[in-house]
Design an enzyme around this catalytic site. Structure first.
Site, PDB file in Angstrom:
ATOM      1  N   LYS A 201       0.863  -1.189   0.000  1.00  0.00           N
ATOM      2  CA  LYS A 201       0.000   0.000   0.000  1.00  0.00           C
ATOM      3  C   LYS A 201       0.893   1.230   0.000  1.00  0.00           C
ATOM      4  CE  LYS A 201      -3.055   2.094   3.394  1.00  0.00           C
ATOM      5  NZ  LYS A 201      -4.202   1.835   4.242  1.00  0.00           N
TER       6      LYS A 201
HETATM    7  C1  R5P Z   1      -2.505   4.442   8.392  1.00  0.00           C
HETATM    8  O1  R5P Z   1      -2.572   5.167   9.297  1.00  0.00           O
HETATM    9  C2  R5P Z   1      -3.477   3.436   8.176  1.00  0.00           C
HETATM   10  O2  R5P Z   1      -2.850   2.266   7.755  1.00  0.00           O
HETATM   11  C3  R5P Z   1      -4.576   3.754   7.194  1.00  0.00           C
HETATM   12  O3  R5P Z   1      -5.237   2.562   6.988  1.00  0.00           O
HETATM   13  C4  R5P Z   1      -4.116   4.295   5.867  1.00  0.00           C
HETATM   14  O4  R5P Z   1      -3.416   5.470   6.010  1.00  0.00           O
HETATM   15  C5  R5P Z   1      -5.276   4.458   4.867  1.00  0.00           C
HETATM   16  O5  R5P Z   1      -6.171   5.355   5.283  1.00  0.00           O
HETATM   17  P1  R5P Z   1      -6.351   6.763   4.573  1.00  0.00           P
HETATM   18  O6  R5P Z   1      -7.063   6.505   3.287  1.00  0.00           O
HETATM   19  O7  R5P Z   1      -7.178   7.521   5.555  1.00  0.00           O
HETATM   20  O8  R5P Z   1      -5.015   7.362   4.329  1.00  0.00           O
END
Ligand code: R5P
Length: 292
Positions: A201
């Site tokens: 990710k």
């Molecule tokens: C990180 O803090 C977490 O893994 C979140 O799941 C990630 O950042 C994705 O969330 P967002 O779309 O709010 O950035």
């Protein structure tokens, strides 16, 4: 003695048994359990996923939009392919009858009050198996103060997961002062993949994102990042998919939207139907107005 069956005839000796290549990039040599879990996260029809990320509380407490997961998030789950969250929220709020694949947050330690890269692996592999998760997620801080620790944590999680057939999702975390560009994300995603992460990710960047996806040998999903206007978030998701991402793992841009359910459905249309962002935004507005 049971009655003997009539002798069967359907041996089809002229038809070789099919043996298919696994549909996900870089994943063909994984074991059956890993592949089966990945095939629950990513739709085998198009190789894509829309993950709903609600794990933010593991370092920032009751984040805006996640104050009451039972009330505000549970209704979104049917429209997500995968749910990314902590074991605490899973056990306390999500019913075991929910059969969506779970990506469990497996790292933690520091809060937003401290140095975030100082993380550890924060759960045992046995608990991941008890929770029947489809993947374990861990933060990797390339260029961060505790870079080496986070990378080694990731490799340990990959080793633990490999023993049980559970994939590891490496999440590339970027320090506030660091430059977010394609060069950085090529470095970060490639390091994670080289050291064994099964999918990664990362963040979308407008310039040269396709070089990030092209140079990473395993699938990439993008995080949504900070809340932005709905049309901008849909454009980002669309561009990321068109430039080689296998999906999105969105949190704040969904649950902090004025209408989270409408945004969830609009983002889903972008990911799975290649809906243009402007059309998806129309859908968002229609659904938002209907729900009033
Ligand atoms: C990180 O803090 C977490 O893994 C979140 O799941 C990630 O950042 C994705 O969330 P967002 O779309 O709010 O950035």
């Amino acid at each position: 003695m049971p009655e003997a069956d009539k002798e069967g005839k359907n041996y089809h000796p002229g038809i070789p048994q099919k043996s298919e290549l696994f549909f996900l990039k870089g994943s063909n040599e994984l074991g059956w359990g890993m592949k089966n879990r990945l095939a629950r996260i990513f739709n085998p029809e198009n190789g894509r996923t829309i993950m709903l990320a609600i794990d933010h509380g593991y370092f920032q407490g009751p984040t805006t939009g996640l104050e009451r997961i039972d009330i505000d998030i549970l209704p979104l789950i049917p429209y997500a392919d995968t749910l990314m969250l902590t074991r605490g929220i899973l056990r306390s709020i999500v019913a075991p009858s929910v059969t969506k694949p779970i990506v469990i947050r497996a790292s933690g330690g520091p809060s937003i009050l401290k140095e975030l890269s100082n993380e550890e692996i924060a759960m045992d592999i046995e608990d991941s198996t008890r929770l029947n998760v489809c993947a374990m997620a861990i933060q990797v801080f390339i260029g961060g103060e505790f870079e080496t620790r986070s990378v080694v944590n990731m490799t340990k999680l990959v080793d633990m997961g490999t023993r049980y057939g559970i994939p590891t999702l490496a999440v590339t975390a970027v320090g506030k002062e660091m430059t977010r560009d394609a060069k950085y994300f090529r470095l970060a995603t490639r390091i994670c993949a080289e050291l064994g992460a099964h999918y990664i990710k990362t963040y979308y960047v407008e310039k040269d994102f396709e070089t990030v996806t092209a140079s990473c040998p395993v699938p990439i999903v993008i995080a949504g990042g900070k809340k932005r206007p709905e049309l901008d978030a849909l454009k980002m998701a669309y561009n990321a998919i068109q430039e080689g991402a296998a999906g999105v793992d969105m949190g704040r841009n969904i649950f902090q939207s004025e209408s989270p359910l409408a945004m969830m459905k609009a983002a889903r249309a972008v990911v799975h139907e290649d809906e243009r962002p402007e059309k998806a935004y129309e859908l968002y507005n229609t659904l938002k107005n209907e729900s009033r």
